[in-house]
Design a protein around this motif. Structure first.
Motif, PDB file in Angstrom:
ATOM      1  N   LEU A  90       0.832  -1.205   0.000  1.00  0.00           N
ATOM      2  CA  LEU A  90       0.000   0.000   0.000  1.00  0.00           C
ATOM      3  C   LEU A  90       0.863   1.250   0.000  1.00  0.00           C
ATOM      4  O   LEU A  90       0.584   2.216  -0.726  1.00  0.00           O
ATOM      5  CB  LEU A  90      -0.931  -0.016   1.218  1.00  0.00           C
ATOM      6  N   ILE A  91       1.927   1.244   0.776  1.00  0.00           N
ATOM      7  CA  ILE A  91       2.850   2.389   0.802  1.00  0.00           C
ATOM      8  C   ILE A  91       3.454   2.601  -0.586  1.00  0.00           C
ATOM      9  O   ILE A  91       3.503   3.727  -1.096  1.00  0.00           O
ATOM     10  CB  ILE A  91       3.958   2.156   1.851  1.00  0.00           C
ATOM     11  N   ASP A  92       3.883   1.499  -1.211  1.00  0.00           N
ATOM     12  CA  ASP A  92       4.520   1.598  -2.527  1.00  0.00           C
ATOM     13  C   ASP A  92       3.544   2.100  -3.587  1.00  0.00           C
ATOM     14  O   ASP A  92       3.883   2.977  -4.406  1.00  0.00           O
ATOM     15  CB  ASP A  92       5.081   0.232  -2.934  1.00  0.00           C
ATOM     16  N   VAL A  93       2.331   1.564  -3.598  1.00  0.00           N
ATOM     17  CA  VAL A  93       1.351   1.951  -4.627  1.00  0.00           C
ATOM     18  C   VAL A  93       0.910   3.398  -4.423  1.00  0.00           C
ATOM     19  O   VAL A  93       0.702   4.141  -5.388  1.00  0.00           O
ATOM     20  CB  VAL A  93       0.138   0.999  -4.616  1.00  0.00           C
ATOM     21  N   ARG A  94       0.755   3.819  -3.176  1.00  0.00           N
ATOM     22  CA  ARG A  94       0.403   5.211  -2.915  1.00  0.00           C
ATOM     23  C   ARG A  94       1.460   6.167  -3.461  1.00  0.00           C
ATOM     24  O   ARG A  94       1.132   7.201  -4.054  1.00  0.00           O
ATOM     25  CB  ARG A  94       0.272   5.422  -1.403  1.00  0.00           C
ATOM     26  N   GLN A  95       2.698   5.824  -3.234  1.00  0.00           N
ATOM     27  CA  GLN A  95       3.776   6.669  -3.738  1.00  0.00           C
ATOM     28  C   GLN A  95       3.746   6.732  -5.260  1.00  0.00           C
ATOM     29  O   GLN A  95       3.958   7.797  -5.857  1.00  0.00           O
ATOM     30  CB  GLN A  95       5.122   6.140  -3.240  1.00  0.00           C
ATOM     31  N   ARG A  96       3.475   5.599  -5.885  1.00  0.00           N
ATOM     32  CA  ARG A  96       3.401   5.590  -7.352  1.00  0.00           C
ATOM     33  C   ARG A  96       2.218   6.407  -7.847  1.00  0.00           C
ATOM     34  O   ARG A  96       2.311   7.147  -8.829  1.00  0.00           O
ATOM     35  CB  ARG A  96       3.286   4.129  -7.842  1.00  0.00           C
ATOM     36  N   LEU A  97       1.092   6.307  -7.136  1.00  0.00           N
ATOM     37  CA  LEU A  97      -0.111   7.033  -7.536  1.00  0.00           C
ATOM     38  C   LEU A  97       0.073   8.538  -7.422  1.00  0.00           C
ATOM     39  O   LEU A  97      -0.461   9.309  -8.231  1.00  0.00           O
ATOM     40  CB  LEU A  97      -1.299   6.581  -6.671  1.00  0.00           C
ATOM     41  N   HIS A 111      -5.034   3.364  -8.653  1.00  0.00           N
ATOM     42  CA  HIS A 111      -6.089   3.862  -7.768  1.00  0.00           C
ATOM     43  C   HIS A 111      -6.898   2.707  -7.195  1.00  0.00           C
ATOM     44  O   HIS A 111      -7.175   2.653  -5.982  1.00  0.00           O
ATOM     45  CB  HIS A 111      -6.995   4.816  -8.555  1.00  0.00           C
ATOM     46  N   ASN A 112      -7.294   1.760  -8.044  1.00  0.00           N
ATOM     47  CA  ASN A 112      -8.081   0.617  -7.588  1.00  0.00           C
ATOM     48  C   ASN A 112      -7.272  -0.287  -6.662  1.00  0.00           C
ATOM     49  O   ASN A 112      -7.820  -0.892  -5.734  1.00  0.00           O
ATOM     50  CB  ASN A 112      -8.594  -0.183  -8.791  1.00  0.00           C
TER      51      ASN A 112
END
Length: 431
Positions: A90-97, A111-112
């Motif tokens: 979640l931390i990694d995907v948030r940073q990418r988003l 986002h999904n």
């Protein structure tokens, strides 16, 4: 998942500090079963989207979690591993988003994925139950001033949903209530048992359309924060007989459990429960309504001048100056609403009058609802007894069914009229 799962989990516990249960070493077969089940989550067993409608496929994820919980300590480490892994993802995907715009390729996929990984409620609850800790969501109930009630006049409970994880993790929760066609909040449910221990049936939801669709209502509920609401027992369960009842309030983070007619389905879901409390239902004193001949005659005159066509305007709540622009105080409807309970005897009598048109009786039914706020007889629960309706609270539209084509079903209206006459017989003493 391969047979290396138990060894991998041991290494994980050493490196990450995740404690393995101190109980007797679990059966290796149970450990392997737990690894297989946890490995199937989000792969062959898909996590449902937020606020999914409840059906066989949508509850498979929670059915698997219930099996994992039954395995006890054998499932603690694989489930801990999954949760830790998802928190890092979640931390990694948030940073990418954060580095993507709406137009960028991959924005919506990221986002999904953030939504999916944020949705930690059921996984974390399953882990806490395996560990023997309290659920991360707690239900607190404030009792009414009296726990006694009469049949058909049941208490309204103030309820709190509290984020209270033992490790103070934030919980992904639905922040705005959802309704499925009735005014009750559909993610709550009352489990009421009589003195014999039999669970009373829930009220059926006959109007399966949904309010609030399209609103993103889920988000983080940090540790210690509270969602407050009020739940009317009458909206969920009908109690017709005096006696002593035990009551438990249930909550689910996604599904409309209020609409479940099969109690067995509850066993397959991650359900949060309040402490059980007692309710005494006993015969009670009827509400006394004074009938003044002069006022009754005046009210009858106003009733005869009610509209014979057009949209039926319904005031939801106490009629006051905020409503005068909607229903003028000098109109026949306004004058009856200003009489308040003094108009009720004449309004009830008029329902049996052959001199009133079907449309006028619809207006009378709406006025009775506004004055008494008898929730089970609300127009939005008996649409077929009315033409087009516009229901408002002050200046705010509550719900409007104005199509220009709605016609009153005479049989449905006659049925609703009988319910109001039964209401007078059961609950009112008109003097």
């Amino acid at each position: 998942m391969t047979n290396s799962c138990p060894l991998a989990l041991l290494l994980l516990s050493i490196l990450s500090g995740v404690a393995i249960s101190e109980e007797k070493n679990p059966n290796p077969d149970d450990v392997q079963t737990a690894c297989d089940l946890v490995g199937a989550l989000d792969t062959t067993i898909k996590r449902p989207s937020w606020s999914s409608h409840l059906h066989g496929d949508s509850i498979a994820f929670e059915q698997a979690l219930m099996q994992i919980i039954e395995l006890g300590p054998a499932a603690e480490s694989p489930l801990s591993k999954k949760i830790l892994s998802e928190e890092q993802q979640l931390i990694d995907v948030r940073q990418r988003l954060e580095n993507l715009s709406f137009e960028d390729k991959g924005f919506w996929a990221a986002h999904n994925e953030v939504d999916r990984l944020s949705n930690n409620t059921e996984l974390l609850t399953a882990l806490r139950r395996i560990q023997g800790h309290p659920d991360p969501l707690q239900i607190r109930v404030t009792q009414p001033n009296t726990l006694k009630a009469i049949p058909g006049r049941l208490p309204i409970y103030s309820v709190e949903l509290v984020s209270h994880d033992i490790e103070q993790k934030s919980i992904w929760a639905q922040l705005i209530p959802h309704y499925h066609g009735t005014r009750r909040q559909a993610q709550w449910r009352f489990e009421v048992r009589n003195e014999a221990g039999t669970v009373l049936p829930v009220r059926a939801n006959e109007n399966m359309f949904r309010f609030g669709g399209g609103i993103k209502s889920d988000g983080w509920l940090p540790f210690g924060e509270i969602l407050e609401t009020e739940l009317a027992l009458d909206d969920y369960v009908e109690i017709n007989k005096p006696g002593r009842y035990s009551v438990t309030i249930l909550y689910h983070s996604k599904y409309a459990i209020a609409d479940l007619t099969d109690n067995d389905v509850i066993k397959d879901l991650i359900i949060y429960r309040s402490p059980t409390f007692e309710l005494t239902v006993q015969p009670g004193t009827k509400l006394v309504v004074e009938s003044n001949p002069e006022v009754t005659t005046l009210a009858a005159e106003y009733i005869s001048n009610l509209p014979t066509e057009g949209v039926v305007k319904v005031v939801r709540g106490v009629y006051d100056e905020d409503d005068y622009g909607f229903v003028p105080a000098d109109s026949a409807m306004g004058k009856l609403l200003l009489l308040n309970w003094k108009a009720v005897p004449a309004l009830l009598d008029s329902l049996q009058s052959s001199e009133l048109s079907v449309h006028q009786k619809s207006v009378v039914l709406s006025l009775l609802y506004t004055i008494t706020m008898e929730r089970t007889l609300a127009p939005n629960l008996h649409w077929d007894a009315f033409p087009d309706c516009d229901i408002r609270s002050g200046k705010r539209e509550y719900v409007s069914f104005v199509t220009g084509k709605r016609q009153v079903d005479p049989e449905k209206q006659a049925s609703l009229i009988q319910k109001w006459l039964r209401y007078r017989e059961d609950y009112l003493e008109i003097r």
